[in-house]
Design a protein around this motif. Sequence first.
Motif, PDB file in Angstrom:
ATOM      1  N   VAL A   1      68.604  28.912  24.731  1.00 49.70           N
ATOM      2  CA  VAL A   1      69.934  28.942  25.354  1.00 49.70           C
ATOM      3  C   VAL A   1      70.728  27.708  24.941  1.00 49.70           C
ATOM      4  CG1 VAL A   1      71.182  28.791  27.539  1.00 49.70           C
ATOM      5  CG2 VAL A   1      69.284  30.395  27.294  1.00 49.70           C
ATOM      6  N   LYS A   2      70.080  26.551  24.956  1.00 49.14           N
ATOM      7  CA  LYS A   2      70.773  25.323  24.559  1.00 49.14           C
ATOM      8  C   LYS A   2      71.252  25.414  23.113  1.00 49.14           C
ATOM      9  CE  LYS A   2      70.234  20.295  24.440  1.00 49.14           C
ATOM     10  NZ  LYS A   2      69.392  19.146  24.859  1.00 49.14           N
ATOM     11  N   LYS A   3      70.422  25.960  22.238  1.00 54.86           N
ATOM     12  CA  LYS A   3      70.817  26.091  20.831  1.00 54.86           C
ATOM     13  C   LYS A   3      72.033  27.006  20.680  1.00 54.86           C
ATOM     14  CE  LYS A   3      66.212  25.235  18.890  1.00 54.86           C
ATOM     15  NZ  LYS A   3      65.066  25.828  18.152  1.00 54.86           N
ATOM     16  N   ILE A   4      72.055  28.082  21.464  1.00 59.83           N
ATOM     17  CA  ILE A   4      73.205  28.995  21.402  1.00 59.83           C
ATOM     18  C   ILE A   4      74.458  28.283  21.894  1.00 59.83           C
ATOM     19  CG2 ILE A   4      74.189  31.112  22.371  1.00 59.83           C
ATOM     20  CD1 ILE A   4      71.293  32.191  22.475  1.00 59.83           C
ATOM     21  N   LEU A   5      74.343  27.534  22.972  1.00 60.54           N
ATOM     22  CA  LEU A   5      75.496  26.810  23.514  1.00 60.54           C
ATOM     23  C   LEU A   5      76.002  25.743  22.543  1.00 60.54           C
ATOM     24  CD1 LEU A   5      74.315  26.353  27.213  1.00 60.54           C
ATOM     25  CD2 LEU A   5      75.915  28.045  26.320  1.00 60.54           C
ATOM     26  N   GLN A   6      75.115  25.272  21.673  1.00 57.51           N
ATOM     27  CA  GLN A   6      75.514  24.294  20.664  1.00 57.51           C
ATOM     28  C   GLN A   6      76.047  24.948  19.399  1.00 57.51           C
ATOM     29  OE1 GLN A   6      71.721  22.258  20.519  1.00 57.51           O
ATOM     30  NE2 GLN A   6      72.510  20.511  21.683  1.00 57.51           N
ATOM     31  N   GLY A   7      76.095  26.303  19.386  1.00 57.05           N
ATOM     32  CA  GLY A   7      76.729  26.999  18.277  1.00 57.05           C
ATOM     33  C   GLY A   7      75.815  27.792  17.372  1.00 57.05           C
ATOM     34  N   MET A   8      74.522  27.775  17.619  1.00 53.54           N
ATOM     35  CA  MET A   8      73.610  28.547  16.780  1.00 53.54           C
ATOM     36  C   MET A   8      73.749  30.033  17.085  1.00 53.54           C
ATOM     37  SD  MET A   8      69.431  28.298  16.434  1.00 53.54           S
ATOM     38  CE  MET A   8      69.480  26.696  15.611  1.00 53.54           C
TER      39      MET A   8
ATOM     40  N   LYS B   1      58.059  33.141  30.974  1.00 52.53           N
ATOM     41  CA  LYS B   1      58.535  31.773  30.831  1.00 52.53           C
ATOM     42  C   LYS B   1      60.045  31.759  30.571  1.00 52.53           C
ATOM     43  CE  LYS B   1      54.254  30.013  30.567  1.00 52.53           C
ATOM     44  NZ  LYS B   1      53.658  29.067  31.500  1.00 52.53           N
ATOM     45  N   LYS B   2      60.743  30.814  31.220  1.00 52.24           N
ATOM     46  CA  LYS B   2      62.175  30.661  30.971  1.00 52.24           C
ATOM     47  C   LYS B   2      62.408  30.049  29.592  1.00 52.24           C
ATOM     48  CE  LYS B   2      63.456  29.966  35.806  1.00 52.24           C
ATOM     49  NZ  LYS B   2      64.288  29.237  36.763  1.00 52.24           N
ATOM     50  N   LEU B   3      63.530  30.424  28.986  1.00 51.99           N
ATOM     51  CA  LEU B   3      63.825  29.973  27.629  1.00 51.99           C
ATOM     52  C   LEU B   3      65.039  29.046  27.631  1.00 51.99           C
ATOM     53  CD1 LEU B   3      63.208  33.255  25.611  1.00 51.99           C
ATOM     54  CD2 LEU B   3      61.719  31.287  25.845  1.00 51.99           C
ATOM     55  N   GLU B   4      64.839  27.807  28.103  1.00 56.05           N
ATOM     56  CA  GLU B   4      65.960  26.865  28.119  1.00 56.05           C
ATOM     57  C   GLU B   4      66.392  26.459  26.711  1.00 56.05           C
ATOM     58  OE1 GLU B   4      63.627  25.324  31.921  1.00 56.05           O
ATOM     59  OE2 GLU B   4      63.025  25.937  29.902  1.00 56.05           O
ATOM     60  N   VAL B   5      65.407  26.231  25.818  1.00 58.43           N
ATOM     61  CA  VAL B   5      65.752  25.681  24.506  1.00 58.43           C
ATOM     62  C   VAL B   5      66.580  26.650  23.663  1.00 58.43           C
ATOM     63  CG1 VAL B   5      64.806  24.791  22.352  1.00 58.43           C
ATOM     64  CG2 VAL B   5      63.795  24.102  24.525  1.00 58.43           C
TER      65      VAL B   5
END
Length: 651
Positions: free
Chosen positions: A619-626, A613-617
């Motif tokens: 990745v999004k959290k990392i891009l938001q600074g996590m 399964k792809k892990l979009e969420v």
Amino acid sequence: MTPVLWQPTLNGDTRLELFTAWLGDNGVDIGPGYADLWRWSVTDLDGFWSALWRWSQIPSSGWAEPALAVDSMPGAQWFPNLQLNYAEAMLQLPGRDDDDIVVVSASQTRGDVTLTAAELRDQVGRARVGLLRAGVGRGDRVAAYSPNIAETLVFLLAAASLGAVFSSCAPEFGTQSVVDRWKQIEPTVLLTIDGYRYGDKPIDRRTEVAAIREALPSITTTVWLPYLDQTVPADVVSWRDFTSESAPLEFDRVAFDSPLYVLFSSGTTGLPKPIVHGHGGITVEHFKALALHHDLGPDDRFFWFSTTGWMMWNLLVSGLLVGSTVVLFDGNPAAPDTSMLWRLAERLNITYFGTSAPFLMQCRKEGLVPKDIADLSAIRGVGSTGAPLPAEGFQWVYDAVGEGLQLGSISGGTDVCSGFVGAAPTVPVYAGEISCRLLGCAVESFDEHQQPVIGSLGELVITRPMPSMPVGFWGDEDGSKYRAAYFEDIPGVWRHGDWITITEYGSCLITGRSDATLNRGGVRLGTSEFYSVVEALPEVADSLVVHLEDDAADANATGAGTLMLFVVLRDLGTNVDTLRSTIATELRTKLSPRHVPDELHIVPALPRTLSGKKLEVPVKKILQGMPVEQAATKGALADPSSLDVFSEFVR
């Protein structure tokens, strides 16, 4: 109207038609069509599941009324007066004689292994004695670090026969992934292999096995299957010795909700959730799915490509419930190339061929025409799951595999170890659409006001109980984690986390995870159609898209946010500027201008779970600074380093 690719013949001979006729003979008048049957099945839950139980003739003690004693979510109570055993139901093997082959185990590590009905029962009886010698009884946990082969199936059935609780991890799982799962359930017996072949590559797992045993002091007996090498360590019990003693096969009938096995969530944001499934819920749900929806029976050879770390393995082996021969496979599905599984289908005379949507799309992308390289005339059904299959994939199956087969695209999950939506032998197949909501599954699409909608995108929810909803989570004594997982957002309603559209004629479209939505200017876009366009390009090996909302404090924000596309190239020499232009044109033309990404970045790999399964969420959290280590548990990833690169793109 969406193109119809397959129409049912309705001769009255499918199991779904026979069941419907039986209902009429027993005074249940539900109307002429599938929609009427589905509506009754989710309105009168007690009536539907009681009738199905009587029709199934699954061996049991006690009585089957009421089917639903407590009608609530969570907290539903099913068949409280019934005792059964999953293994007994499996080994009843309706319609099969003792010398019929009921298990075919193909492998890239060794030659084919086949078991007749008599041999399977004998092997389960022998393994049952082995477990008894190891001190295993009702409620004890046993674990298998082994592939999709006959011995793993035998071990599951032996454990179930005793009322013990089974769990499996595929041997490609790393040490931490296994320990994170099994330390929660503390197994006492471990079945393991020494290694395996993936294509022509030998993979030694003895170091990993040693680390797992060291980390799990609850393991008192290790059963060693010499799969890659015939050497057996001194401190273990060989599979041969473990199964050396024959005995009459017995079954410990247990309550309907007694634990059968523990499946685990992917564990991308913490420890994997230990999802407990019960003997009764799994037995009746799998019987419904396989008999009524897949129309499987004693004349079928049922195959689904899966590892023992995915719930499709559990559904596959339940083919025994309806008397089908189950075809197991261990190895690389693309070695030496993607034609291999289709050639396997010819060699083993498979009648139902199950796989994943990404595999079908990869075959299409490579220009493969399976019917030209293998005799697939025995195949009457193709199953697809794991991701939404786009219309192009549907058309490819009918053009390249067979015109007369039924394509069943299904969607469900580990949480119910089955599907919510899928196919039925009395319902047409529409290009790019899942044919119907499954019987007994009260699937609705909820809008932002938590109201059911038809013809527009909404949250996939389940509004009535299902027997195979989890018994609970292991160790979750007060049920708080279970409630939080599914019922926190909409009390009394199961929120599954997918976007779904239900059409006026009853078909369904799953368009991605609702927590990975692309929200462009207030318009919600699913990810699945995005990937079907981008990954159809020959230059693209894989892709992942993330939408970052605007900062509310930014006075210059447009409200559209930033749509970021990450691509893995098939050829590192690809001209990225040309590819960027091509992707923009394709998305604008085939989808809409809103789908055109604001940024395109080339990355070496994309994060996927161990089940693909792809892990979009994350990745999004990392891009938001996590920080990466907080966004996801690396042990849950097929490639633990695949998340690191996204730190470079943090604003």
